[in-house]
Scaffold this motif. Sequence first.
Motif, PDB file in Angstrom:
ATOM      1  N   GLY A   1       0.803  -2.577   1.251  1.00 31.43           N
ATOM      2  CA  GLY A   1      -0.072  -2.757   0.329  1.00 31.43           C
ATOM      3  C   GLY A   1      -0.910  -1.809  -0.072  1.00 31.43           C
ATOM      4  O   GLY A   1      -1.135  -1.061  -1.237  1.00 31.43           O
ATOM      5  N   ALA A   2      -1.284  -1.035   0.796  1.00 32.55           N
ATOM      6  CA  ALA A   2      -2.094   0.296   1.039  1.00 32.55           C
ATOM      7  C   ALA A   2      -1.161   1.360   0.244  1.00 32.55           C
ATOM      8  O   ALA A   2      -1.715   1.914  -0.646  1.00 32.55           O
ATOM      9  N   PHE A   3      -0.166   1.445   0.706  1.00 34.36           N
ATOM     10  CA  PHE A   3       0.931   2.578   0.188  1.00 34.36           C
ATOM     11  C   PHE A   3       1.233   2.294  -1.274  1.00 34.36           C
ATOM     12  O   PHE A   3       0.929   3.110  -2.107  1.00 34.36           O
ATOM     13  N   THR A   4       1.351   1.057  -1.654  1.00 29.99           N
ATOM     14  CA  THR A   4       1.644   0.775  -2.988  1.00 29.99           C
ATOM     15  C   THR A   4       0.402   1.064  -3.777  1.00 29.99           C
ATOM     16  O   THR A   4       0.431   1.689  -4.979  1.00 29.99           O
ATOM     17  N   GLY A   5      -0.770   0.592  -3.402  1.00 37.93           N
ATOM     18  CA  GLY A   5      -2.090   0.841  -4.271  1.00 37.93           C
ATOM     19  C   GLY A   5      -2.358   2.324  -4.467  1.00 37.93           C
ATOM     20  O   GLY A   5      -2.462   2.978  -5.438  1.00 37.93           O
ATOM     21  N   LEU A   6      -2.039   3.263  -3.309  1.00 36.54           N
ATOM     22  CA  LEU A   6      -2.179   4.625  -3.246  1.00 36.54           C
ATOM     23  C   LEU A   6      -1.250   5.285  -4.036  1.00 36.54           C
ATOM     24  O   LEU A   6      -1.701   6.153  -4.941  1.00 36.54           O
ATOM     25  N   PHE A   7      -0.014   4.835  -4.148  1.00 32.04           N
ATOM     26  CA  PHE A   7       1.037   5.346  -5.164  1.00 32.04           C
ATOM     27  C   PHE A   7       0.637   5.269  -6.316  1.00 32.04           C
ATOM     28  O   PHE A   7       0.763   6.161  -7.167  1.00 32.04           O
TER      29      PHE A   7
ATOM     30  N   TRP B   1      -2.098   8.954  -5.028  1.00 30.13           N
ATOM     31  CA  TRP B   1      -1.191   9.727  -4.677  1.00 30.13           C
ATOM     32  C   TRP B   1       0.128  10.132  -5.635  1.00 30.13           C
ATOM     33  O   TRP B   1       0.628   9.099  -5.999  1.00 30.13           O
ATOM     34  N   ASP B   2       0.304  11.240  -5.975  1.00 33.24           N
ATOM     35  CA  ASP B   2       1.318  11.630  -6.542  1.00 33.24           C
ATOM     36  C   ASP B   2       2.283  12.490  -5.588  1.00 33.24           C
ATOM     37  O   ASP B   2       2.526  13.636  -5.600  1.00 33.24           O
ATOM     38  N   LEU B   3       3.146  11.540  -5.054  1.00 35.00           N
ATOM     39  CA  LEU B   3       4.171  12.129  -4.034  1.00 35.00           C
ATOM     40  C   LEU B   3       5.431  12.111  -4.517  1.00 35.00           C
ATOM     41  O   LEU B   3       5.880  11.141  -5.286  1.00 35.00           O
ATOM     42  N   PRO B   4       6.301  12.751  -3.808  1.00 28.87           N
ATOM     43  CA  PRO B   4       7.867  12.598  -4.315  1.00 28.87           C
ATOM     44  C   PRO B   4       8.347  11.430  -3.966  1.00 28.87           C
ATOM     45  O   PRO B   4       8.039  10.803  -3.129  1.00 28.87           O
ATOM     46  N   GLN B   5       9.436  10.928  -4.720  1.00 25.95           N
ATOM     47  CA  GLN B   5      10.086   9.688  -4.258  1.00 25.95           C
ATOM     48  C   GLN B   5      10.633   9.680  -2.978  1.00 25.95           C
ATOM     49  O   GLN B   5      10.447   8.510  -2.304  1.00 25.95           O
TER      50      GLN B   5
ATOM     51  N   ARG C   1       7.714   8.431  -0.681  1.00 35.28           N
ATOM     52  CA  ARG C   1       7.269   7.107  -1.189  1.00 35.28           C
ATOM     53  C   ARG C   1       8.582   6.268  -0.351  1.00 35.28           C
ATOM     54  O   ARG C   1       7.979   5.284   0.288  1.00 35.28           O
ATOM     55  N   ILE C   2       9.760   6.495  -0.544  1.00 41.93           N
ATOM     56  CA  ILE C   2      10.615   5.817   0.206  1.00 41.93           C
ATOM     57  C   ILE C   2      10.466   5.769   1.630  1.00 41.93           C
ATOM     58  O   ILE C   2      10.687   4.857   2.439  1.00 41.93           O
ATOM     59  N   PHE C   3      10.157   6.985   2.231  1.00 44.95           N
ATOM     60  CA  PHE C   3       9.914   7.266   3.718  1.00 44.95           C
ATOM     61  C   PHE C   3       8.764   6.268   4.265  1.00 44.95           C
ATOM     62  O   PHE C   3       9.090   5.724   5.129  1.00 44.95           O
ATOM     63  N   LEU C   4       7.929   6.023   3.647  1.00 46.02           N
ATOM     64  CA  LEU C   4       6.816   5.318   3.893  1.00 46.02           C
ATOM     65  C   LEU C   4       6.881   3.832   3.914  1.00 46.02           C
ATOM     66  O   LEU C   4       6.570   3.083   4.697  1.00 46.02           O
ATOM     67  N   THR C   5       7.642   3.618   2.646  1.00 44.67           N
ATOM     68  CA  THR C   5       7.604   1.884   2.344  1.00 44.67           C
ATOM     69  C   THR C   5       8.883   1.404   2.982  1.00 44.67           C
ATOM     70  O   THR C   5       8.792   0.479   3.934  1.00 44.67           O
TER      71      THR C   5
ATOM     72  N   GLN D   1      -6.682  -4.058  -2.988  1.00 45.70           N
ATOM     73  CA  GLN D   1      -8.208  -4.170  -3.737  1.00 45.70           C
ATOM     74  C   GLN D   1      -9.002  -3.070  -3.351  1.00 45.70           C
ATOM     75  O   GLN D   1      -9.856  -2.510  -3.905  1.00 45.70           O
ATOM     76  N   LEU D   2      -8.889  -2.658  -1.673  1.00 44.01           N
ATOM     77  CA  LEU D   2      -9.561  -1.610  -1.135  1.00 44.01           C
ATOM     78  C   LEU D   2      -9.006  -0.487  -1.865  1.00 44.01           C
ATOM     79  O   LEU D   2     -10.199   0.506  -2.191  1.00 44.01           O
ATOM     80  N   VAL D   3      -8.078  -0.156  -1.839  1.00 48.75           N
ATOM     81  CA  VAL D   3      -7.567   1.199  -2.649  1.00 48.75           C
ATOM     82  C   VAL D   3      -7.912   1.231  -4.172  1.00 48.75           C
ATOM     83  O   VAL D   3      -8.711   2.298  -4.567  1.00 48.75           O
TER      84      VAL D   3
END
Length: 126
Positions: free
Chosen positions: A51-57, A61-65, A68-72, A121-123
């Motif tokens: 949830g935090a990663f998704t919100g941050l993305f 965060w503007d990270l390469p795909q 994003r795949i690595f983290l999620t 929500q926190l993000v």
Amino acid sequence: MNPQFILAVAIGGAIGSVARYLVAIGAGRAFGTNFPWGILIINVTGSFLIGAFTGLFALKWDLPQAVRIFLTVGICGGYTTFSTFSLDAFYLMERGELVAAGLYMITSVVLSVAALVAAMQLVRVM
């Protein structure tokens, strides 16, 4: 298929799986093994993390795909354990511990979804 994405999933999955193993062992030592505390902790914290990663993305965060795949898919996918959750619920039921099984299933799902919502929500307020 993108080889970079597959590598991201493989490396992240290995990291997540090792983390899951260590958390489960630690929880078993801390709380005992009569109830699947480790998997409950993993499901809730894994849901919070994704949830935090998704919100941050979405918002920060503007990270390469591939990252994003690595983290999620990689780390979170290797770490969260709803397949093991199902097996543990079955074992509780098989042992006749129906109240514990029901509480385990309801608590896992409700707290995991709540953790994901809380993280998002926190993000948003950061």
